[in-house]
Design a protein around this motif. Structure first.
Motif, PDB file in Angstrom:
ATOM      1  N   MET A 183       0.731  -1.122   0.092  1.00 39.92           N
ATOM      2  CA  MET A 183      -0.067  -0.081  -0.145  1.00 39.92           C
ATOM      3  C   MET A 183       0.722   1.282   0.090  1.00 39.92           C
ATOM      4  N   MET A 184       1.998   1.163   0.736  1.00 39.56           N
ATOM      5  CA  MET A 184       2.886   2.509   0.706  1.00 39.56           C
ATOM      6  C   MET A 184       3.862   2.499  -0.816  1.00 39.56           C
ATOM      7  N   SER A 185       3.641   1.536  -1.578  1.00 36.43           N
ATOM      8  CA  SER A 185       4.635   1.691  -2.701  1.00 36.43           C
ATOM      9  C   SER A 185       3.934   1.475  -4.198  1.00 36.43           C
ATOM     10  N   LEU A 186       3.109   0.704  -4.257  1.00 36.45           N
ATOM     11  CA  LEU A 186       2.394   0.339  -5.616  1.00 36.45           C
ATOM     12  C   LEU A 186       2.117   1.721  -6.064  1.00 36.45           C
ATOM     13  N   VAL A 237      -4.174   3.059   5.700  1.00 36.08           N
ATOM     14  CA  VAL A 237      -5.152   3.035   4.646  1.00 36.08           C
ATOM     15  C   VAL A 237      -5.260   4.396   4.189  1.00 36.08           C
ATOM     16  N   LYS A 238      -5.157   5.525   5.086  1.00 37.30           N
ATOM     17  CA  LYS A 238      -5.399   7.025   5.112  1.00 37.30           C
ATOM     18  C   LYS A 238      -4.398   7.302   4.120  1.00 37.30           C
ATOM     19  N   GLU A 239      -3.052   6.844   4.208  1.00 31.78           N
ATOM     20  CA  GLU A 239      -1.898   7.161   3.515  1.00 31.78           C
ATOM     21  C   GLU A 239      -2.085   6.481   1.960  1.00 31.78           C
ATOM     22  N   ALA A 240      -2.615   5.335   2.028  1.00 33.00           N
ATOM     23  CA  ALA A 240      -2.719   4.736   0.826  1.00 33.00           C
ATOM     24  C   ALA A 240      -3.854   5.386  -0.216  1.00 33.00           C
ATOM     25  N   GLU A 241      -4.566   6.033   0.408  1.00 32.28           N
ATOM     26  CA  GLU A 241      -5.746   6.495  -0.215  1.00 32.28           C
ATOM     27  C   GLU A 241      -5.205   7.855  -0.855  1.00 32.28           C
ATOM     28  N   ARG A 242      -4.251   8.682  -0.045  1.00 28.90           N
ATOM     29  CA  ARG A 242      -3.640   9.743  -0.368  1.00 28.90           C
ATOM     30  C   ARG A 242      -2.951   9.424  -1.537  1.00 28.90           C
TER      31      ARG A 242
END
Length: 352
Positions: free
Chosen positions: A204-207, A229-234
């Motif tokens: 989630m932090m890279s793709l 999740v919040k950071e991945a959405e951003r």
């Protein structure tokens, strides 16, 4: 407290990334030299797209030159690595030990019997002692906060060999494996089917930073951490990629290029095994799961694998990339260590 050198390195990296992004937004062609020397690697959350690509290019370069061309590259000659393992490991230990040795360096393996972080000696003191004895530290720990404390107190780079929150070195191997197989990463869709764990967090932090869409199917109660999740959405919004969450593995797999899973019962969760197996019923990846995926679908698993997670038909099929993925743990940890300890420039430019 962060050392002055680490603060300066982080500030410089942030400045470079923002400067490069501004040039790109202005429509100007910009050269993007990347240097990671002296940085720590705790989470891919801290690394921008160019930095991740740089690590992958160096990894591919080493694999080509050492494995395929038979070259000897003692890039880490005279250097040593301290390897702290609170949890047992096969791939992380062997890839790091053999990789560091192959590059001319000396690995030092420290078991819980050799070093008790925060018990026989405080983590703070351990970090400072190791900084005077080795050039870099890889730590496989139970708590991510242990890595953060090591990084705060050490004057050498710290690599996350696995924590309960992130497993970033695994993702480097996954990305290189997919790049080798598909020839490019941008536009791929990856579907995670299983537990909302540390491997998923690192995906989630890279793709999104590499233009990869991500779909996540987890049972209710096993979702990834809300902050991640919040950071991945951003990130998905920033890089224009798809990010979906559901509890339906078949729908999540529909049209996907890559199906990924991991153990349902991690180390330390053995007492929960019976309940977990019940809760994950229907999440096994089979050819039926793949029947709704893209025609070119492949399968990844970081290992070790249990049959309830993926059946033999998929696991040992030509669609399974798991053994190439396992080997690439070696080339990517080598690439990472070279990036963090040297100014080596890759002779290979991968297509992303």
């Amino acid at each position: 407290m962060l050392t002055v050198s680490k603060v300066l390195r982080c500030s410089l990296a942030a400045f470079r990334y923002n400067q490069e992004r501004n040039l790109s937004n202005a429509g100007k062609a910009a050269l993007r030299p990347v240097t990671l020397k002296g940085r720590s690697f705790l989470t891919l959350r801290d690394f921008n797209p160019d930095e991740i690509k740089h690590i992958m290019c160096v990894s591919a370069d080493l694999k080509q030159r050492i494995k395929h061309e038979g070259q000897y590259l003692p890039l880490l000659q005279g250097k040593s690595i301290g390897m702290i393992f609170e949890k047992r490991s096969t791939r992380t230990r062997l890839s790091t030990e053999t990789g560091f040795s192959l590059l001319g360096g000396h690995p030092c393996f420290l078991t819980p019997q050799d070093i008790h972080l925060g018990v026989n000696e405080s983590t703070r003191d351990t970090a400072r002692v190791l900084s005077g004895l080795v050039d870099i530290v890889l730590a496989r720990v139970y708590h991510h906060s242990t890595l953060e404390q090591l990084d705060q107190e050490a004057s050498v780079p710290i690599i996350n060999g696995l924590s309960e929150l992130y497993h970033p070195i695994q993702i480097l191997a996954d990305l290189l494996t997919l790049q080798e197989h598909y020839g490019s990463l941008n536009g791929l869709t990856v579907t995670w089917i299983g537990d909302g764990n540390n491997v998923l967090h690192s995906l989630m932090m890279s793709l999104a930073k590499l233009g990869i869409n991500l779909r996540v199917a987890t049972p209710k109660g096993y979702e990834p951490v809300a902050d991640v999740v919040k950071e991945a959405e951003r990130l998905a919004k920033q890089f224009g990629t798809e990010l979906q969450f559901s509890s339906d593995p078949v729908e999540a797999a529909r049209g996907s290029n890559v199906l990924v899973t991991d153990t349902w019962v991690s180390m330390g969760q053995e007492e929960e095994k019976k309940k977990r197996l019940q809760d994950f019923h229907g999440y096994q990846i089979t050819m039926q799961t793949g029947s709704v995926a893209a025609p070119d679908w492949t399968f990844l698993h970081c290992l070790p694998r249990k049959p309830e997670e993926v059946d033999d038909e998929v696991f040992y099929s030509p669609r399974s990339l798991v053994f190439t993925e396992a080997e690439n743990r070696k080339w990517t940890i080598m690439g990472l260590m070279v990036c963090l300890l040297t100014d080596y420039s890759s002779q290979i430019r991968l297509n992303f």
